[in-house]
Design a protein around this motif. Structure first.
Motif, PDB file in Angstrom:
ATOM      1  N   MET A 118       0.819  -1.206   0.000  1.00  0.00           N
ATOM      2  CA  MET A 118       0.000   0.000   0.000  1.00  0.00           C
ATOM      3  C   MET A 118       0.854   1.257   0.000  1.00  0.00           C
ATOM      4  O   MET A 118       0.464   2.294  -0.562  1.00  0.00           O
ATOM      5  CB  MET A 118      -0.942  -0.007   1.215  1.00  0.00           C
ATOM      6  CG  MET A 118      -1.907  -1.168   1.245  1.00  0.00           C
ATOM      7  SD  MET A 118      -2.779  -1.390  -0.333  1.00  0.00           S
ATOM      8  CE  MET A 118      -3.665   0.159  -0.467  1.00  0.00           C
ATOM      9  N   PHE A 119       2.030   1.175   0.603  1.00  0.00           N
ATOM     10  CA  PHE A 119       2.963   2.302   0.583  1.00  0.00           C
ATOM     11  C   PHE A 119       3.347   2.647  -0.852  1.00  0.00           C
ATOM     12  O   PHE A 119       3.325   3.814  -1.265  1.00  0.00           O
ATOM     13  CB  PHE A 119       4.198   1.947   1.413  1.00  0.00           C
ATOM     14  CG  PHE A 119       5.260   3.002   1.426  1.00  0.00           C
ATOM     15  CD1 PHE A 119       5.175   4.086   2.281  1.00  0.00           C
ATOM     16  CD2 PHE A 119       6.367   2.900   0.598  1.00  0.00           C
ATOM     17  CE1 PHE A 119       6.167   5.063   2.306  1.00  0.00           C
ATOM     18  CE2 PHE A 119       7.360   3.867   0.611  1.00  0.00           C
ATOM     19  CZ  PHE A 119       7.259   4.957   1.464  1.00  0.00           C
ATOM     20  N   VAL A 121       1.669   1.727  -3.517  1.00  0.00           N
ATOM     21  CA  VAL A 121       0.458   2.116  -4.241  1.00  0.00           C
ATOM     22  C   VAL A 121       0.311   3.639  -4.228  1.00  0.00           C
ATOM     23  O   VAL A 121      -0.094   4.252  -5.228  1.00  0.00           O
ATOM     24  CB  VAL A 121      -0.784   1.438  -3.635  1.00  0.00           C
ATOM     25  CG1 VAL A 121      -2.066   2.114  -4.117  1.00  0.00           C
ATOM     26  CG2 VAL A 121      -0.821  -0.042  -4.014  1.00  0.00           C
ATOM     27  N   ALA A 122       0.662   4.256  -3.115  1.00  0.00           N
ATOM     28  CA  ALA A 122       0.554   5.717  -3.011  1.00  0.00           C
ATOM     29  C   ALA A 122       1.456   6.412  -4.033  1.00  0.00           C
ATOM     30  O   ALA A 122       1.046   7.384  -4.681  1.00  0.00           O
ATOM     31  CB  ALA A 122       0.920   6.160  -1.598  1.00  0.00           C
ATOM     32  N   TRP A 123       2.688   5.907  -4.195  1.00  0.00           N
ATOM     33  CA  TRP A 123       3.601   6.544  -5.155  1.00  0.00           C
ATOM     34  C   TRP A 123       3.166   6.278  -6.590  1.00  0.00           C
ATOM     35  O   TRP A 123       3.280   7.167  -7.449  1.00  0.00           O
ATOM     36  CB  TRP A 123       5.029   6.054  -4.919  1.00  0.00           C
ATOM     37  CG  TRP A 123       5.525   6.339  -3.543  1.00  0.00           C
ATOM     38  CD1 TRP A 123       5.997   5.447  -2.632  1.00  0.00           C
ATOM     39  CD2 TRP A 123       5.566   7.610  -2.901  1.00  0.00           C
ATOM     40  NE1 TRP A 123       6.330   6.077  -1.468  1.00  0.00           N
ATOM     41  CE2 TRP A 123       6.076   7.413  -1.603  1.00  0.00           C
ATOM     42  CE3 TRP A 123       5.219   8.911  -3.286  1.00  0.00           C
ATOM     43  CZ2 TRP A 123       6.251   8.443  -0.695  1.00  0.00           C
ATOM     44  CZ3 TRP A 123       5.386   9.940  -2.377  1.00  0.00           C
ATOM     45  CH2 TRP A 123       5.908   9.700  -1.111  1.00  0.00           C
ATOM     46  N   TRP A 125       0.105   5.841  -7.474  1.00  0.00           N
ATOM     47  CA  TRP A 125      -1.087   6.676  -7.630  1.00  0.00           C
ATOM     48  C   TRP A 125      -0.675   8.101  -7.985  1.00  0.00           C
ATOM     49  O   TRP A 125      -1.243   8.726  -8.901  1.00  0.00           O
ATOM     50  CB  TRP A 125      -1.898   6.663  -6.332  1.00  0.00           C
ATOM     51  CG  TRP A 125      -3.260   7.306  -6.426  1.00  0.00           C
ATOM     52  CD1 TRP A 125      -3.550   8.570  -6.844  1.00  0.00           C
ATOM     53  CD2 TRP A 125      -4.504   6.706  -6.084  1.00  0.00           C
ATOM     54  NE1 TRP A 125      -4.894   8.807  -6.775  1.00  0.00           N
ATOM     55  CE2 TRP A 125      -5.512   7.681  -6.313  1.00  0.00           C
ATOM     56  CE3 TRP A 125      -4.874   5.459  -5.596  1.00  0.00           C
ATOM     57  CZ2 TRP A 125      -6.847   7.427  -6.064  1.00  0.00           C
ATOM     58  CZ3 TRP A 125      -6.214   5.210  -5.352  1.00  0.00           C
ATOM     59  CH2 TRP A 125      -7.186   6.171  -5.585  1.00  0.00           C
ATOM     60  N   ALA A 126       0.304   8.630  -7.274  1.00  0.00           N
ATOM     61  CA  ALA A 126       0.763   9.995  -7.546  1.00  0.00           C
ATOM     62  C   ALA A 126       1.319  10.112  -8.959  1.00  0.00           C
ATOM     63  O   ALA A 126       1.046  11.087  -9.676  1.00  0.00           O
ATOM     64  CB  ALA A 126       1.824  10.403  -6.528  1.00  0.00           C
ATOM     65  N   ASP A 129      -1.572   9.800 -11.491  1.00  0.00           N
ATOM     66  CA  ASP A 129      -2.434  10.977 -11.427  1.00  0.00           C
ATOM     67  C   ASP A 129      -1.798  12.142 -12.180  1.00  0.00           C
ATOM     68  O   ASP A 129      -2.470  12.852 -12.941  1.00  0.00           O
ATOM     69  CB  ASP A 129      -2.677  11.365  -9.971  1.00  0.00           C
ATOM     70  CG  ASP A 129      -3.549  12.606  -9.850  1.00  0.00           C
ATOM     71  OD1 ASP A 129      -4.735  12.539 -10.199  1.00  0.00           O
ATOM     72  OD2 ASP A 129      -3.033  13.658  -9.407  1.00  0.00           O
ATOM     73  N   THR A 230       7.821  12.798  -8.574  1.00  0.00           N
ATOM     74  CA  THR A 230       7.212  11.466  -8.553  1.00  0.00           C
ATOM     75  C   THR A 230       8.230  10.387  -8.928  1.00  0.00           C
ATOM     76  O   THR A 230       8.202   9.285  -8.375  1.00  0.00           O
ATOM     77  CB  THR A 230       6.019  11.405  -9.519  1.00  0.00           C
ATOM     78  OG1 THR A 230       6.426  11.844 -10.828  1.00  0.00           O
ATOM     79  CG2 THR A 230       4.883  12.297  -9.028  1.00  0.00           C
TER      80      THR A 230
END
Length: 300
Positions: A118-119, A121-123, A125-126, A129, A230
């Motif tokens: 999940m950690f 996943v955040a990067w 996602w950024a 996006d 990113t």
């Protein structure tokens, strides 16, 4: 009275330990220090710098608001890791790791890896996006606009088929060598275990060295543009995980040299192998998404 204190269950009741508190405190200090460090690195001065005191004297002072606080937190985290894991190894040798305790250790490691998923996943996602909505990236921040395309205008990306591809092959090869070491351990081949671990550690160090070389030749920086932010956060945190995994496997190598682990009891090594395979899988996603898809022809 002695019979009252006899152990009649499969659980291990540990003595009061300072490590959870010290680990949490160190992580908090390290996080605050890292945030302050990155904010100051965006324009403020770090380390020793001159200033004039109240008496009008020209002196130097050490600014600990950034890297100093981070270093203190990191030292505390490393000390906690060393002390806590040393006690865990000692408990294993004393026979406290029963089948139930070993099962719970496995659950704990699986949950830890799930949190790491999940950690990242955040990067991802950024990154997605910013790339899929390139016209909006930077609109409400201090980074530069992308010009409506991805990679942003003026950004010279890495060729994925040179160093990134070489690093991919190195990391995939390291996954095979750690599997070799695991199978050797299961079949009682101590020599194969040691050479498999040595090979994996060497490949991990080589990967980190090549990534550092790649970073030193980047045509874009960390700050000032959304692509650099990113890119370096995603690949940089992965590189940090490779470093941690390499140390993890090196400790397993030292333990193997000392005669630790057996074909039936080797969760310490097994956890390191799980972690290393996780690092391999994340890199494959990074290579495909960030280097190939995100670094090629402009995405509108």
């Amino acid at each position: 009275m002695a019979e009252v204190h006899n152990k009649n269950h499969d659980y291990h009741i540990i003595d009061p330990s300072p490590w959870p508190f010290l680990g949490a405190l160190g992580a908090l200090i390290m996080a605050v220090g890292a945030i302050a460090w990155m904010r100051m690195a965006n324009g403020d001065t770090l380390g020793f710098f001159p200033y004039t005191n109240d008496e009008g004297q020209f002196v130097y002072r050490l600014d600990l608001t950034g890297w100093g606080i981070f270093a203190i937190g990191l030292a505390l985290v490393l000390y906690t890791m060393f002390g806590w894991w040393r006690e865990t190894v000692k408990e294993s040798h004393e026979g406290h790791h029963t089948r139930v305790v070993s099962l719970h250790l496995r659950y704990g490691m699986l949950l830890f890896i799930a949190s790491e998923v999940m950690f990242f996943v955040a990067w991802f996602w950024a990154f997605f996006d910013a790339s899929l909505f390139a016209g909006e990236a930077g609109q409400f921040s201090r980074v530069e606009h992308t010009g409506g395309v991805w990679p942003p205008q003026g950004i010279e990306t890495f060729d994925p088929w040179h160093l990134p591809l070489l690093n991919t092959l190195i990391l995939l090869l390291s996954g095979t060598t750690v599997t070799w070491a695991h199978h050797a351990l299961i079949h009682g081949d101590r020599k194969g275990l040691k050479w498999g671990l040595i090979s994996t550690v060497v490949l991990g160090v080589l990967f980190s060295a090549l990534q550092a070389y790649e970073y030193s030749h980047a045509a874009f920086g960390f700050s000032g543009n959304i692509y650099g932010a990113t890119f370096f956060m995603a690949t940089g945190f992965h590189g940090f995980h490779v470093l941690v995994g390499t140390i993890f496997l090196f400790v397993c190598l030292m333990r193997a040299m000392a005669g630790h682990f057996s074909s039936s009891k080797h969760f310490g090594f097994e956890a390191a192998a799980w972690y290393w395979h996780f690092v391999d899988v994340v890199w494959i996603f990074l290579f495909v998404a960030v280097y190939i898809w995100g670094g090629q022809a402009a995405v509108h």
